[in-house]
Motif scaffolding. Sequence first.
Motif, mmCIF file in Angstrom:
data_model
loop_
_atom_site.group_PDB
_atom_site.id
_atom_site.type_symbol
_atom_site.label_atom_id
_atom_site.label_comp_id
_atom_site.label_asym_id
_atom_site.label_seq_id
_atom_site.Cartn_x
_atom_site.Cartn_y
_atom_site.Cartn_z
ATOM 1 N N PRO A 1 -31.138 -6.665 -19.204
ATOM 2 C CA PRO A 1 -30.039 -7.390 -18.540
ATOM 3 C C PRO A 1 -29.170 -6.479 -17.662
ATOM 4 O O PRO A 1 -28.793 -6.851 -16.551
ATOM 5 N N GLN A 2 -28.895 -5.272 -18.140
ATOM 6 C CA GLN A 2 -28.095 -4.341 -17.342
ATOM 7 C C GLN A 2 -28.861 -3.896 -16.095
ATOM 8 O O GLN A 2 -28.288 -3.741 -15.019
ATOM 9 N N ALA A 3 -30.166 -3.688 -16.247
ATOM 10 C CA ALA A 3 -30.982 -3.280 -15.103
ATOM 11 C C ALA A 3 -31.029 -4.390 -14.057
ATOM 12 O O ALA A 3 -30.932 -4.126 -12.857
ATOM 13 N N LEU A 4 -31.173 -5.634 -14.500
ATOM 14 C CA LEU A 4 -31.178 -6.757 -13.564
ATOM 15 C C LEU A 4 -29.836 -6.897 -12.857
ATOM 16 O O LEU A 4 -29.786 -7.193 -11.652
ATOM 17 N N ALA A 5 -28.750 -6.694 -13.585
ATOM 18 C CA ALA A 5 -27.419 -6.758 -12.965
ATOM 19 C C ALA A 5 -27.262 -5.661 -11.918
ATOM 20 O O ALA A 5 -26.707 -5.896 -10.828
ATOM 21 N N THR A 6 -27.761 -4.474 -12.205
ATOM 22 C CA THR A 6 -27.698 -3.372 -11.243
ATOM 23 C C THR A 6 -28.527 -3.683 -10.007
ATOM 24 O O THR A 6 -28.093 -3.460 -8.874
ATOM 25 N N ILE A 7 -29.726 -4.224 -10.211
ATOM 26 C CA ILE A 7 -30.595 -4.580 -9.087
ATOM 27 C C ILE A 7 -29.925 -5.651 -8.216
ATOM 28 O O ILE A 7 -29.908 -5.535 -6.988
ATOM 29 N N LEU A 8 -29.365 -6.672 -8.832
ATOM 30 C CA LEU A 8 -28.699 -7.722 -8.071
ATOM 31 C C LEU A 8 -27.486 -7.201 -7.314
ATOM 32 O O LEU A 8 -27.207 -7.635 -6.181
ATOM 33 N N PHE A 9 -26.765 -6.258 -7.904
ATOM 34 C CA PHE A 9 -25.619 -5.663 -7.219
ATOM 35 C C PHE A 9 -26.064 -4.939 -5.953
ATOM 36 O O PHE A 9 -25.491 -5.132 -4.881
ATOM 37 N N PHE A 10 -27.096 -4.109 -6.065
ATOM 38 C CA PHE A 10 -27.574 -3.364 -4.905
ATOM 39 C C PHE A 10 -28.108 -4.297 -3.817
ATOM 40 O O PHE A 10 -27.886 -4.070 -2.630
ATOM 41 N N ILE A 11 -28.823 -5.337 -4.218
ATOM 42 C CA ILE A 11 -29.400 -6.251 -3.240
ATOM 43 C C ILE A 11 -28.321 -7.107 -2.573
ATOM 44 O O ILE A 11 -28.462 -7.514 -1.422
ATOM 45 N N SER A 12 -27.219 -7.351 -3.258
ATOM 46 C CA SER A 12 -26.169 -8.190 -2.684
ATOM 47 C C SER A 12 -25.343 -7.476 -1.616
ATOM 48 O O SER A 12 -24.671 -8.140 -0.826
ATOM 49 N N MET A 13 -25.406 -6.170 -1.551
ATOM 50 C CA MET A 13 -24.569 -5.454 -0.577
ATOM 51 C C MET A 13 -24.857 -5.833 0.876
ATOM 52 O O MET A 13 -23.922 -6.120 1.623
ATOM 53 N N PRO A 14 -26.109 -5.841 1.338
ATOM 54 C CA PRO A 14 -26.313 -6.273 2.728
ATOM 55 C C PRO A 14 -25.951 -7.744 2.944
ATOM 56 O O PRO A 14 -25.496 -8.118 4.026
ATOM 57 N N LEU A 15 -26.109 -8.568 1.922
ATOM 58 C CA LEU A 15 -25.737 -9.976 2.043
ATOM 59 C C LEU A 15 -24.232 -10.133 2.219
ATOM 60 O O LEU A 15 -23.777 -11.019 2.943
ATOM 61 N N GLN A 16 -23.460 -9.263 1.561
ATOM 62 C CA GLN A 16 -22.008 -9.307 1.721
ATOM 63 C C GLN A 16 -21.609 -8.985 3.152
ATOM 64 O O GLN A 16 -20.724 -9.629 3.728
#
Length: 147
Positions: free
Chosen positions: A66-81
């Motif tokens: 779960p922590q790894a998935l949260a980290t992955i989603l955080f990194f992927i969301s940066m260009p979307l922001q």
Amino acid sequence: MNSGILKTLSDGQHYMKTWPMVRQLGYHFPEFRVIRATRLATTLMPGLALLAGGSQLYLYGWAYLPQALATILFFISMPLQGMFWLGWRARHPLPLSLLEWGNQLNAKLVEQGAGSRPLGAKACYMDMAVILKLAFERLEASFWDEI
């Protein structure tokens, strides 16, 4: 996802392609820095997401999924922001000072024979980006040294 969010992301991508990437504008508009950061994040963040998530799973095991998935989603969301902010900005109405400056720039373009339409009362930053792109293609460099 909501279609409004997808429309904003699409507008942001279009705005990113339209905005002229010229250093002189970087002093007056935040778009120059946001577009550069978004482009950099688009290329780097997927790899960093996999590296960060994979290293967590490798070091701590599957219990930390779960922590790894949260980290992955955080990194992927940066260009979307970045694209979301650009889409929001593209539809944002121009302040009166920029509206006046854009109309002066449009008048200069019409003098030089470039087909451009003046900014109306409901002009937004996307309209300004179109005029700026045309101006950087048509006007001489000495004009831009003055601003």
